[in-house]
Enzyme design. Structure first.
Site, PDB file in Angstrom:
ATOM      1  N   GLY A  43      13.197   3.884  27.748  1.00 21.17           N
ATOM      2  CA  GLY A  43      12.345   2.968  28.507  1.00 21.17           C
ATOM      3  C   GLY A  43      12.948   2.829  29.895  1.00 21.17           C
ATOM      4  O   GLY A  43      13.727   3.691  30.337  1.00 21.17           O
ATOM      5  N   GLY A  46      16.873   2.836  29.667  1.00 20.23           N
ATOM      6  CA  GLY A  46      17.445   4.106  29.207  1.00 20.23           C
ATOM      7  C   GLY A  46      17.139   5.260  30.146  1.00 20.23           C
ATOM      8  O   GLY A  46      18.035   6.054  30.484  1.00 20.23           O
ATOM      9  N   HIS A 267       5.305 -16.488  25.391  1.00 18.00           N
ATOM     10  CA  HIS A 267       4.566 -16.376  26.654  1.00 18.00           C
ATOM     11  C   HIS A 267       3.289 -17.216  26.582  1.00 18.00           C
ATOM     12  O   HIS A 267       2.525 -17.093  25.634  1.00 18.00           O
ATOM     13  CB  HIS A 267       4.230 -14.898  26.888  1.00 18.00           C
ATOM     14  CG  HIS A 267       3.845 -14.591  28.291  1.00 18.00           C
ATOM     15  ND1 HIS A 267       2.749 -15.154  28.893  1.00 18.00           N
ATOM     16  CD2 HIS A 267       4.409 -13.783  29.218  1.00 18.00           C
ATOM     17  CE1 HIS A 267       2.655 -14.690  30.126  1.00 18.00           C
ATOM     18  NE2 HIS A 267       3.653 -13.862  30.349  1.00 18.00           N
ATOM     19  N   ARG A 331       7.703 -20.009  31.806  1.00 16.98           N
ATOM     20  CA  ARG A 331       6.941 -19.764  30.575  1.00 16.98           C
ATOM     21  C   ARG A 331       7.220 -20.764  29.468  1.00 16.98           C
ATOM     22  O   ARG A 331       6.300 -21.178  28.755  1.00 16.98           O
ATOM     23  CB  ARG A 331       7.265 -18.359  30.065  1.00 16.98           C
ATOM     24  CG  ARG A 331       6.749 -17.333  31.007  1.00 16.98           C
ATOM     25  CD  ARG A 331       7.179 -15.942  30.646  1.00 16.98           C
ATOM     26  NE  ARG A 331       6.620 -15.037  31.647  1.00 16.98           N
ATOM     27  CZ  ARG A 331       6.838 -13.743  31.679  1.00 16.98           C
ATOM     28  NH1 ARG A 331       7.619 -13.186  30.771  1.00 16.98           N
ATOM     29  NH2 ARG A 331       6.290 -12.993  32.607  1.00 16.98           N
ATOM     30  N   HIS A 423       6.924 -12.927  22.960  1.00 15.67           N
ATOM     31  CA  HIS A 423       6.809 -11.921  24.007  1.00 15.67           C
ATOM     32  C   HIS A 423       8.101 -11.176  24.308  1.00 15.67           C
ATOM     33  O   HIS A 423       8.105  -9.973  24.551  1.00 15.67           O
ATOM     34  CB  HIS A 423       6.327 -12.629  25.274  1.00 15.67           C
ATOM     35  CG  HIS A 423       6.183 -11.736  26.459  1.00 15.67           C
ATOM     36  ND1 HIS A 423       5.264 -10.717  26.504  1.00 15.67           N
ATOM     37  CD2 HIS A 423       6.833 -11.706  27.647  1.00 15.67           C
ATOM     38  CE1 HIS A 423       5.353 -10.095  27.665  1.00 15.67           C
ATOM     39  NE2 HIS A 423       6.312 -10.665  28.378  1.00 15.67           N
ATOM     40  N   ARG A 457      13.643 -16.435  30.137  1.00 17.78           N
ATOM     41  CA  ARG A 457      13.561 -15.445  31.219  1.00 17.78           C
ATOM     42  C   ARG A 457      12.403 -15.781  32.148  1.00 17.78           C
ATOM     43  O   ARG A 457      11.296 -16.065  31.688  1.00 17.78           O
ATOM     44  CB  ARG A 457      13.350 -14.050  30.637  1.00 17.78           C
ATOM     45  CG  ARG A 457      13.079 -12.997  31.698  1.00 17.78           C
ATOM     46  CD  ARG A 457      13.010 -11.619  31.121  1.00 17.78           C
ATOM     47  NE  ARG A 457      11.805 -11.353  30.359  1.00 17.78           N
ATOM     48  CZ  ARG A 457      10.625 -11.030  30.899  1.00 17.78           C
ATOM     49  NH1 ARG A 457      10.470 -10.974  32.203  1.00 17.78           N
ATOM     50  NH2 ARG A 457       9.592 -10.773  30.127  1.00 17.78           N
TER      51      ARG A 457
HETATM   52  C1  LIG Z   1       2.885  -6.727  27.284  1.00 18.85           C
HETATM   53  C2  LIG Z   1       4.153  -6.891  28.067  1.00 18.85           C
HETATM   54  C3  LIG Z   1       4.113  -7.020  29.439  1.00 18.85           C
HETATM   55  C4  LIG Z   1       5.300  -7.179  30.164  1.00 18.85           C
HETATM   56  N1  LIG Z   1       5.230  -7.311  31.526  1.00 18.85           N
HETATM   57  C5  LIG Z   1       6.381  -7.455  32.237  1.00 18.85           C
HETATM   58  C6  LIG Z   1       6.340  -7.581  33.656  1.00 18.85           C
HETATM   59  O1  LIG Z   1       5.285  -7.553  34.273  1.00 18.85           O
HETATM   60  N2  LIG Z   1       7.515  -7.727  34.306  1.00 18.85           N
HETATM   61  C7  LIG Z   1       8.721  -7.747  33.666  1.00 18.85           C
HETATM   62  O2  LIG Z   1       9.745  -7.866  34.322  1.00 18.85           O
HETATM   63  N3  LIG Z   1       8.771  -7.603  32.330  1.00 18.85           N
HETATM   64  C8  LIG Z   1       7.642  -7.453  31.599  1.00 18.85           C
HETATM   65  N4  LIG Z   1       7.703  -7.326  30.237  1.00 18.85           N
HETATM   66  C9  LIG Z   1       9.027  -7.146  29.590  1.00 18.85           C
HETATM   67  C10 LIG Z   1       9.510  -5.708  29.811  1.00 18.85           C
HETATM   68  O3  LIG Z   1       8.421  -4.833  29.738  1.00 18.85           O
HETATM   69  C11 LIG Z   1      10.545  -5.269  28.791  1.00 18.85           C
HETATM   70  O4  LIG Z   1      11.525  -6.246  28.636  1.00 18.85           O
HETATM   71  C12 LIG Z   1      11.229  -3.985  29.268  1.00 18.85           C
HETATM   72  O5  LIG Z   1      10.276  -3.018  29.610  1.00 18.85           O
HETATM   73  C13 LIG Z   1      12.170  -3.441  28.214  1.00 18.85           C
HETATM   74  O6  LIG Z   1      12.679  -2.221  28.675  1.00 18.85           O
HETATM   75  P1  LIG Z   1      13.839  -1.472  27.888  1.00 18.85           P
HETATM   76  O7  LIG Z   1      14.086  -0.213  28.603  1.00 18.85           O
HETATM   77  O8  LIG Z   1      14.954  -2.411  27.683  1.00 18.85           O
HETATM   78  O9  LIG Z   1      13.217  -1.204  26.443  1.00 18.85           O
HETATM   79  P2  LIG Z   1      11.901  -0.392  25.965  1.00 18.85           P
HETATM   80  O10 LIG Z   1      10.971  -0.083  27.060  1.00 18.85           O
HETATM   81  O11 LIG Z   1      11.377  -1.174  24.803  1.00 18.85           O
HETATM   82  O12 LIG Z   1      12.471   0.968  25.455  1.00 18.85           O
HETATM   83  C14 LIG Z   1      13.170   1.082  24.265  1.00 18.85           C
HETATM   84  C15 LIG Z   1      13.513   2.538  24.050  1.00 18.85           C
HETATM   85  O13 LIG Z   1      14.417   2.631  22.977  1.00 18.85           O
HETATM   86  C16 LIG Z   1      13.973   3.604  22.060  1.00 18.85           C
HETATM   87  N5  LIG Z   1      14.484   3.214  20.754  1.00 18.85           N
HETATM   88  C17 LIG Z   1      14.475   1.991  20.165  1.00 18.85           C
HETATM   89  N6  LIG Z   1      15.104   2.024  18.991  1.00 18.85           N
HETATM   90  C18 LIG Z   1      15.526   3.285  18.821  1.00 18.85           C
HETATM   91  C19 LIG Z   1      16.235   3.947  17.805  1.00 18.85           C
HETATM   92  N7  LIG Z   1      16.685   3.308  16.724  1.00 18.85           N
HETATM   93  N8  LIG Z   1      16.469   5.268  17.939  1.00 18.85           N
HETATM   94  C20 LIG Z   1      16.038   5.953  19.042  1.00 18.85           C
HETATM   95  N9  LIG Z   1      15.381   5.361  20.045  1.00 18.85           N
HETATM   96  C21 LIG Z   1      15.130   4.050  19.932  1.00 18.85           C
HETATM   97  C22 LIG Z   1      12.490   3.641  22.194  1.00 18.85           C
HETATM   98  O14 LIG Z   1      11.989   4.866  21.745  1.00 18.85           O
HETATM   99  C23 LIG Z   1      12.329   3.418  23.705  1.00 18.85           C
HETATM  100  O15 LIG Z   1      12.482   4.645  24.361  1.00 18.85           O
HETATM  101  C24 LIG Z   1       6.534  -7.199  29.496  1.00 18.85           C
HETATM  102  C25 LIG Z   1       6.570  -7.085  28.112  1.00 18.85           C
HETATM  103  C26 LIG Z   1       5.395  -6.960  27.394  1.00 18.85           C
HETATM  104  C27 LIG Z   1       5.461  -6.946  25.904  1.00 18.85           C
END
Ligand SMILES: Cc1cc2nc3c(=O)[nH]c(=O)nc-3n(C[C@H](O)[C@H](O)[C@H](O)COP(=O)(O)OP(=O)(O)OC[C@H]3O[C@@H](n4cnc5c(N)ncnc54)[C@H](O)[C@@H]3O)c2cc1C
Length: 659
Positions: A43, A46, A267, A331, A423, A457
């Site tokens: 994500g 990562g 949220h 929120r 959320h 947050r």
């Molecule tokens: C609907 C929605 C809207 C949002 N809008 C906003 C916004 O406008 N602004 C803001 O700041 N935040 C927003 N957020 C929050 C934000 O999107 C997330 O907190 C953030 O994108 C998380 O990013 P990340 O890279 O930490 O994790 P993620 O994007 O969740 O990525 C996780 C990664 O880990 C991998 N993974 C997980 N477990 C395993 C495993 N066991 N083995 C291998 N791979 C694994 C997955 O495949 C994925 O690639 C929103 C959240 C939601 C739900």
């Protein structure tokens, strides 16, 4: 036992990060080429980390369970990303972003981390713009901003209602470039099931190839978990269906402490639950509160349509209670206020568990401005509404479409009906200032760590934190650790620690198939979600939490004696994947309740009904609870509490007020 040392650098707050990164031990380019780093998750956190580390010269292996890094949950982020650029000349600064974030988190975050986040926030926007991310611009071409909750400035950068998607495409492009050059090896459709710890250091993972079912061993000099949040422990949440806690939980079982597990963000603006059939909830971005006004009828159980309720019979309760921030309170505050109104009998819609989010007044206001721009003098209301609608469409079009598709109602004509939903999770793996967990060599980034957001947050801060961690923090801090690993040869995958970890993962899979029970995995997940929502959700109390702990312990027993996992281990088997994730959610759910029960105060998203002010606001207990709760896993699903004291040396701790 691992030491709980946050490793916060000495010196002035504003200089800690600059000094540290300028004096950290480095790994020279030739040595980087022989060092392998495992990044689990692709994500925003990562992908940005994997791309950057590879660009720096390290050998990177990156894993995700989706069929492409582009499908990470980050793609769902809608509203925006904060940065202290002060483009609007409205008084923003690094200090103000720092201050807003500490206050927004109800004084339960680390000052040094949050200040670093505010410092690098501006770099993130430059980085993304350089990558070609199409952030919204004003007519003249300058980057545009809007407001998010808990702030009085406009510091949120955005790309319509698809900010996460555009940012992820940027990070993904950077990642794919490195994949193309052979510097990142990408493993899609792989799920990490174990962390491998050799002589006390993280040295690899066991991953299951989700297409073939094969268990694979992967080794590296360090492991980064960027695996997202665990909101799906509640079953219903705005998270992607696949979001889960497994990677973080397996790390927890291998010695990584879990920080503040009970801090969950609910949220305020989501499409209300419509029935038992649902497996997912939909967010309506906080950005909508820039122009949407929240209200309920002043009369209890009012059955009139929204359009039939005159202005003076509407209660714009956020504007009434919090005049300084109005609809843009944080929120946790907005969610509790919505719940309070609905519980008191003022809710709208069939379920009465909804409030209105109404765009009419601002549509007309925009229309009037637009009419002026177009030289239309004394425009009538209809003209204003027509012109204003175009402005609203431009700003929020995709969100309005989504709402219309899901509810069958046109939000340009009728106010949206919204209600709070799970959320985001502020809790996660405890990390020090360098983003290292309590297991040496094991790092955690993005939503997976316990993060910089304290007990609540602020909107548009998750994307900022994930990208700060990946692009700007870990590339420096990991060097300090790896510079001491230069003599470490490639890690042999036949080491007993690998054999044992693989046997563990296989043992759990075999156990699932051996149960041959009568209930589906979803059955248990729904049950867990109900307990969590009712007893560890928006409001908590000691009695409910004590009951929840007993109920979850029973649920765990039932799960392990009566779950039915169909199919085989050595094939594509989504039910098996879910079983593993739900097993971990059940254990996590218990810890969340234990943590919530331990914290005898209310702060941010953790609202204990016993601890509130006369006006129903969260009442902290700084004397006894100004600490991060870091839990250690013990054999037999037991947990031991460690405390990291929070020191506020640059901000005066006060009762949070948005009035
Ligand atoms: C609907 C929605 C809207 C949002 N809008 C906003 C916004 O406008 N602004 C803001 O700041 N935040 C927003 N957020 C929050 C934000 O999107 C997330 O907190 C953030 O994108 C998380 O990013 P990340 O890279 O930490 O994790 P993620 O994007 O969740 O990525 C996780 C990664 O880990 C991998 N993974 C997980 N477990 C395993 C495993 N066991 N083995 C291998 N791979 C694994 C997955 O495949 C994925 O690639 C929103 C959240 C939601 C739900």
């Amino acid at each position: 036992m691992a030491e709980l040392n946050a490793n916060i650098p000495e010196g002035e707050l504003t200089e800690k990060w600059t000094k540290l990164r300028s004096s950290m031990p480095l790994v020279n380019p030739a040595n980087k080429r022989s060092i392998e780093i495992i990044v689990v998750g692709s994500g925003l956190a990562g992908a940005s980390a994997a791309a950057t580390l590879a660009e720096m010269g390290y050998k990177v292996k990156c894993f995700c369970f989706q069929d492409s890094p582009r499908r990470a949950h980050s793609i769902a982020a809608q509203g925006g990303i904060n940065a202290a650029k002060n483009y609007q000349n409205d008084g923003d600064s690094t200090y103000r972003l720092f201050y807003d974030t500490i206050k927004g988190g109800d004084y339960r975050a680390r000052e040094a981390n949050v200040h670093r986040l505010a410092e690098v926030s501006a770099n993130i926007i430059d980085q993304c713009v350089a990558q070609g991310v199409p952030l919204a611009r004003e007519y003249g071409g300058l980057l545009d901003n809007r407001s998010f909750g808990g702030t009085q400035v406009q510091r949120t950068f955005y790309a319509a209602g698809q900010t996460g998607q555009q940012l992820l495409l940027g990070a993904y492009s950077a990642l794919e470039r490195q994949v193309g050059m052979g510097k990142v090896e990408m493993f899609t459709r792989h799920e990490m099931l174990e962390v491998v710890v050799v002589d006390g250091k993280a040295r690899g993972i066991i991953a299951r190839n989700l297409l073939t079912g094969e268990l694979e061993r992967h080794s590296g000099h360090a492991v980064l978990l960027c695996t997202g949040g665990y909101g799906n422990v509640f079953y219903l949440s705005t998270n992607a269906m696949g979001s889960n806690v497994t990677a973080a939980w397996k790390a927890h079982k291998k010695g990584a402490f879990f920080g503040n597990p009970c801090y969950t963000q609910i949220h305020p603006t989501c499409i209300p639950v419509s029935g038992d059939h649902q497996s997912k909830l939909t967010l309506m971005s906080e950005s909508l509160r820039n122009d949407g006004r929240i209200w309920v009828p002043k009369k209890k159980d009012d059955t009139r349509k929204a359009s039939e309720i005159p202005e003076d019979e509407r209660d714009y309760y956020l504007e009434r209670r919090y005049p300084a921030f109005g609809n843009l309170v944080p929120r946790d505050v907005a969610s509790r206020a919505a719940k309070e109104r609905c519980d008191a009998g003022y809710g709208v819609g069939k379920s009465k568990l909804a409030v209105y989010l109404d765009f009419k007044a601002n549509t007309e206001r925009y229309g009037r401005i637009e009419a002026s721009v177009q030289n239309i003098h004394n425009p009538d209301k209809e003209t204003c509404m027509r012109l204003g609608r175009e402005v609203i469409k431009e700003k929020y079009g995709n969100l309005f479409d989504m709402y219309a598709q899901i509810t069958g109602e046109d939000p340009y004509e009728l106010p949206m009906r919204i209600y709070p939903a799970v959320h985001y999770t502020m809790g996660g793996l405890w990390v020090d200032y360098n983003l290292m967990t309590t297991v040496p060599g094991l790092y955690s980034l993005g939503e997976a760590n316990f993060s910089d957001h304290g007990a609540n947050r602020l909107g548009a801060s998750a994307l900022m934190q994930g990208l700060a961690d990946g692009y700007f923090v870990i590339p420096y801090t990991i060097g300090a650790y790896l510079s001491k690993e230069l003599a470490t040869k490639p890690i042999p995958q036949d080491h007993p620690a690998f054999i044992e970890a693989e046997a563990n993962a296989r043992g759990i899979i075999d156990k699932f198939f051996a149960i041959k029970g009568t209930k589906t995995v979803d059955y248990f997940h729904k049950k867990l979600g109900k307990i969590m929502w009712e007893k560890c959700g928006m409001a908590r109390n000691a009695k409910g939490l004590t009951e929840a702990i007993a109920e979850i312990q029973q649920l765990r027993k039932d799960f392990w004696s009566d779950v039915r996992v169909p199919g085989e281990a050595n094939e594509f088997n989504p039910e098996l994947e879910k079983a593993g994730r739900v097993a971990d959610f059940i254990e996590l759910g218990e810890l969340m309740c234990i943590d919530a029960l331990n914290r005898n105060e209310s702060c941010g998203g953790h609202f204990r009904e016993e601890y509130q002010t006369e006006e129903g606001e969260a009442m902290r207990d700084d004397e006894n609870y100004a600490y991060v709760a870091a839990w250690e896993f013990k054999e037999g699903v037991k947990f031991e509490l460690h405390k990291e004291e929070l020191k506020f040396e640059n901000i005066k701790v006060a009762q949070r007020s948005y009035k």
